[in-house]
Design a protein around this motif. Structure first.
Motif, short mmCIF file in Angstrom:
data_model
loop_
_atom_site.label_atom_id
_atom_site.label_comp_id
_atom_site.label_asym_id
_atom_site.label_seq_id
_atom_site.Cartn_x
_atom_site.Cartn_y
_atom_site.Cartn_z
N ALA A 41 2.52 -97.60 -29.23
CA ALA A 41 3.79 -96.99 -28.86
C ALA A 41 4.90 -98.03 -28.93
CB ALA A 41 3.70 -96.40 -27.45
N ARG A 42 4.57 -99.26 -28.54
CA ARG A 42 5.57 -100.31 -28.51
C ARG A 42 5.81 -100.91 -29.90
NH1 ARG A 42 8.82 -103.01 -29.30
NH2 ARG A 42 9.77 -104.79 -28.23
N TYR B 264 14.47 -100.04 -28.81
CA TYR B 264 13.44 -100.52 -29.73
C TYR B 264 13.64 -99.83 -31.07
CZ TYR B 264 10.99 -101.79 -25.43
OH TYR B 264 10.64 -102.30 -24.23
N HIS B 265 12.88 -100.28 -32.04
CA HIS B 265 12.80 -99.62 -33.35
C HIS B 265 14.16 -99.47 -34.02
CE1 HIS B 265 9.02 -98.94 -31.55
NE2 HIS B 265 9.44 -97.96 -30.77
N ALA C 178 6.95 -94.76 -20.68
CA ALA C 178 7.94 -93.70 -20.90
C ALA C 178 9.12 -94.21 -21.73
CB ALA C 178 8.43 -93.15 -19.57
N PHE C 179 9.38 -95.52 -21.69
CA PHE C 179 10.49 -96.06 -22.48
C PHE C 179 10.06 -96.40 -23.90
CE2 PHE C 179 11.38 -97.15 -18.06
CZ PHE C 179 12.65 -96.63 -17.92
N TRP C 180 8.75 -96.54 -24.11
CA TRP C 180 8.24 -96.96 -25.42
C TRP C 180 8.04 -95.80 -26.38
CZ3 TRP C 180 3.75 -100.68 -23.56
CH2 TRP C 180 4.33 -101.89 -23.14
N ARG D 209 6.27 -99.00 -18.34
CA ARG D 209 7.15 -99.07 -19.51
C ARG D 209 6.84 -97.99 -20.53
NH1 ARG D 209 11.25 -100.83 -18.24
NH2 ARG D 209 11.81 -101.35 -20.37
N GLY E 259 6.56 -85.68 -26.10
CA GLY E 259 7.26 -84.55 -25.50
C GLY E 259 6.90 -84.36 -24.04
N ILE F 259 5.34 -86.75 -22.09
CA ILE F 259 5.54 -87.98 -21.32
C ILE F 259 6.99 -88.11 -20.85
CG2 ILE F 259 5.65 -90.50 -21.56
CD1 ILE F 259 3.11 -90.32 -23.24
N ARG F 260 7.94 -87.73 -21.71
CA ARG F 260 9.35 -87.90 -21.34
C ARG F 260 9.89 -86.76 -20.51
NH1 ARG F 260 12.71 -91.22 -24.41
NH2 ARG F 260 14.16 -89.51 -24.69
N ARG G 161 15.15 -86.95 -14.40
CA ARG G 161 13.83 -87.40 -14.85
C ARG G 161 13.30 -88.53 -13.98
NH1 ARG G 161 14.72 -87.62 -21.31
NH2 ARG G 161 14.70 -85.40 -21.68
N PHE H 22 17.44 -98.38 -20.65
CA PHE H 22 16.65 -98.02 -21.84
C PHE H 22 16.72 -99.14 -22.84
CE2 PHE H 22 17.70 -93.70 -20.38
CZ PHE H 22 16.42 -93.20 -20.33
N PRO H 23 15.59 -99.78 -23.13
CA PRO H 23 15.60 -100.78 -24.20
C PRO H 23 15.76 -100.08 -25.55
CG PRO H 23 13.49 -100.71 -23.06
CD PRO H 23 14.26 -99.54 -22.59
N ARG I 157 5.22 -100.27 -33.75
CA ARG I 157 4.84 -99.19 -34.65
C ARG I 157 4.11 -99.65 -35.90
NH1 ARG I 157 7.11 -94.37 -32.36
NH2 ARG I 157 7.36 -95.07 -30.23
N VAL J 244 9.33 -89.59 -14.08
CA VAL J 244 9.04 -89.91 -15.48
C VAL J 244 9.36 -91.38 -15.77
CG1 VAL J 244 9.75 -89.47 -17.86
CG2 VAL J 244 9.35 -87.56 -16.31
N TYR J 245 10.53 -91.82 -15.33
CA TYR J 245 10.93 -93.20 -15.58
C TYR J 245 10.76 -94.05 -14.33
CZ TYR J 245 13.26 -91.33 -19.70
OH TYR J 245 13.54 -90.72 -20.88
N ARG K 154 2.17 -100.19 -17.48
CA ARG K 154 2.15 -98.74 -17.34
C ARG K 154 3.56 -98.15 -17.17
NH1 ARG K 154 2.91 -95.28 -13.78
NH2 ARG K 154 1.99 -93.22 -13.96
#
Lengths: 245, 277
Positions: free
Chosen positions: B186-187, A16-17, B274-276, B272, B114, B116-117, A76, A13-14, B189, A81-82, B270
């Motif tokens: 998403a990546r 971010y933010h 779910a992580f963004w 990425r 919600g 997507i993850r 997941r 998991f990166p 903001r 998902v991932y 594509r």
């Protein structure tokens, strides 16, 4: 034939933010165990590292380990998902996922409408969804509540509905997080019956839980995770005994 | 076994097959149009839940805006209201649709966090949802065109059929920008507010409230602006002209560019998303 095969699977998991620089100073200096830099110099959390396992038909697998071990992340990832950053994953079979009971639910819609919505999520038609709703109604035992907006449901009722929906679609592989334990005793008995039937039909159950009672009663195999790695993998009693659980 | 064909989901990080996965996502997303439609509809009904007029507010608020702006700007530009208001009606409705689509596009993936993850679902479903939601809103506003045309005695022209390909182009652009903007927003903001300010600028430079012919000899350069080209491909046909070949070439050109960029971006990143979010 249903099956799950993973080889050297890794998920990162990166972060971010966040203020990366202060975070780096604060965390890399202290623990540094699971935080690392990837090739682009980003800070990432290694959520799963180097997982290799094969799960065949009829196996009921418990994922055990402390909070943050990577149990839910693994569920997941198997659900799709991932996307893994390294390694291979092959999942054969339709997946029923009970990872978050609220996912894809609309609190303003009734239970019945939510079943139809879920059917649409799975790529079915509305007519199929209505048929499914009848089936779910029978199992969930919600009575008149099925035609009430689900934001008025109790936690247990939500669980009943979610469980009934996920299992009514006869998945080949059922992935569960432990929240479903919120059901009452009567429901748990029904749930166990249903799971047994599901799994004896050559399907796979994978469940992440801290409740060793559930593990001993429902599962045939346990995988113990910690820090995103597999520490032990084998028959339930053996794995639990080694871990002193 | 109860299943004739067993779905297989395989991924190998050493050979990611990104193009195939992106194509599967697109096919799966379009195949789930029923879901996108149900979600788009509930977006609208939830917004007006408990209100007496319900989605009619969409029509009413556009009507109020048109009433206020139509008379004021007709005065400012010294044009006859009966010549200006029908044009402004079409112009403003098309603009609102485009503007709202772009605004929705910036949040289309972050807003679905919600889902997507928690469950695997083609990401293109979320883009389709944005397009359908805005199509529903546009359908609530279009009757106003008929009302205003009737009041001011504007007769519909055969060119109005040309607006259909115009709408198709806008839908394609809406879909492509939902994927593209949805991902970069998403990546990063900071992008949504940037897009918001750019759209404010676009409102004034894209001939929404002023007529293109007021620009004099600059008018032929307007199609360089993609917003203008896309709008004019709908507005001109409804107003009784074809819009000219240049406008159509520009509209097709910009749609193709946007689609190509979005697709390239989607294929590459594509996995990425779910992580963004």
């Amino acid at each position: 034939m249903a099956g799950i095969e993973a080889a050297e699977l890794a998920i990162e998991f990166p972060l971010y933010h966040h203020n990366a620089r202060s975070l780096k100073q604060r965390i890399l200096a202290s623990s540094g165990l699971r935080l690392k830099k990837d090739e682009d110099n980003r800070i990432v959390v290694a959520a799963l590292r180097d997982l290799t396992f094969t799960i065949g038909r009829g196996e009921r697998v418990a994922l055990v380990g402390p909070n943050g071990a990577g149990k839910t992340t693994l569920l997941r990832t198997i659900a799709g998902v991932y996307e893994p950053v390294a390694g291979r994953l092959r999942v054969e079979g339709a997946i029923g996922s009970l990872i978050d009971p609220a996912a894809g639910m609309d609190a303003l819609l009734t239970g019945r409408e939510n079943v139809i919505l879920r059917a649409l999520f799975r790529g079915m038609t509305e007519a199929q969804g209505r048929a499914l709703a009848e089936e779910v109604a029978g199992f969930a035992g919600l009575g008149d509540f099925l035609d009430m907006p689900i934001r008025g449901y109790s936690a247990g009722m939500n669980v009943r509905l979610a469980f009934a929906m996920a299992t009514a679609m006869t998945p080949d592989i059922l992935l569960m997080d432990e929240w479903f334990l919120a059901g009452d005793a009567d429901f748990m008995k029904k749930a166990e019956e249903r799971l047994t039937r599901l799994v004896t039909g050559a399907e796979i159950l994978m469940i992440a839980t801290h409740d060793m009672g559930v593990v001993r009663k429902w599962c045939t195999r346990a995988i113990r995770l910690e820090g995103g790695r597999i520490l032990a993998d084998g028959p339930v009693e053996q794995v639990l005994a080694e871990a002193g659980l | 076994m109860s299943h004739a064909t067993i779905p297989v989901h395989a991924f190998d990080a050493a050979h990611p097959r990104r193009r195939e996965i992106a194509l599967e996502d697109l096919e799966g997303g379009l195949a789930r149009w029923r879901l996108a439609w149900a979600l788009a509809r509930s977006d609208i009904t939830h917004r007006y839940r408990g209100s007496i007029l319900g989605p009619l507010w969409l029509t009413l608020s556009t009507a109020i805006m048109l009433g206020a702006m139509g008379f004021l700007y007709a005065k400012l530009f010294r044009i006859d209201v009966s010549a200006y208001l029908p044009w402004l009606t079409v112009s403003l409705i098309v603009w609102n649709t485009l503007n709202q689509t772009i605004t929705d596009a910036t949040g289309c993936l972050t807003g679905a966090e919600g889902v997507i993850r928690q469950m695997p679902l083609p990401y293109t479903v979320h883009a389709l949802r944005v397009v359908m939601r805005n199509a529903i809103i546009a359908a609530h506003n279009l009757p106003l065109v008929a009302v205003i045309f009737y009041i001011f005695g504007v007769a519909p022209h055969w060119t109005a059929f040309l607006a259909i390909p115009g709408f198709v182009l806008m839908a394609v652009c809406g879909f492509a920008s939902s994927i593209f903007l949805g991902m970069i927003c998403a990546r990063f903001r900071d992008i949504p507010p940037i897009v918001g300010s750019l759209m404010q600028v676009a409102f004034f430079v894209s001939a929404v409230i002023w007529k293109p012919d007021m620009l004099g000899w600059w008018e032929p350069y307007l199609p360089i602006n993609p917003v203008f080209a896309l709008m004019e491909a709908i507005r001109a046909p409804i107003m009784g002209t074809t819009g000219g070949i240049v406008v159509w070439i520009a509209a097709f050109f910009w749609t193709a560019i946007l689609t190509a960029i979005s697709w390239a971006f989607f294929v590459r990143f594509r996995g990425r998303i779910a992580f963004w979010v």
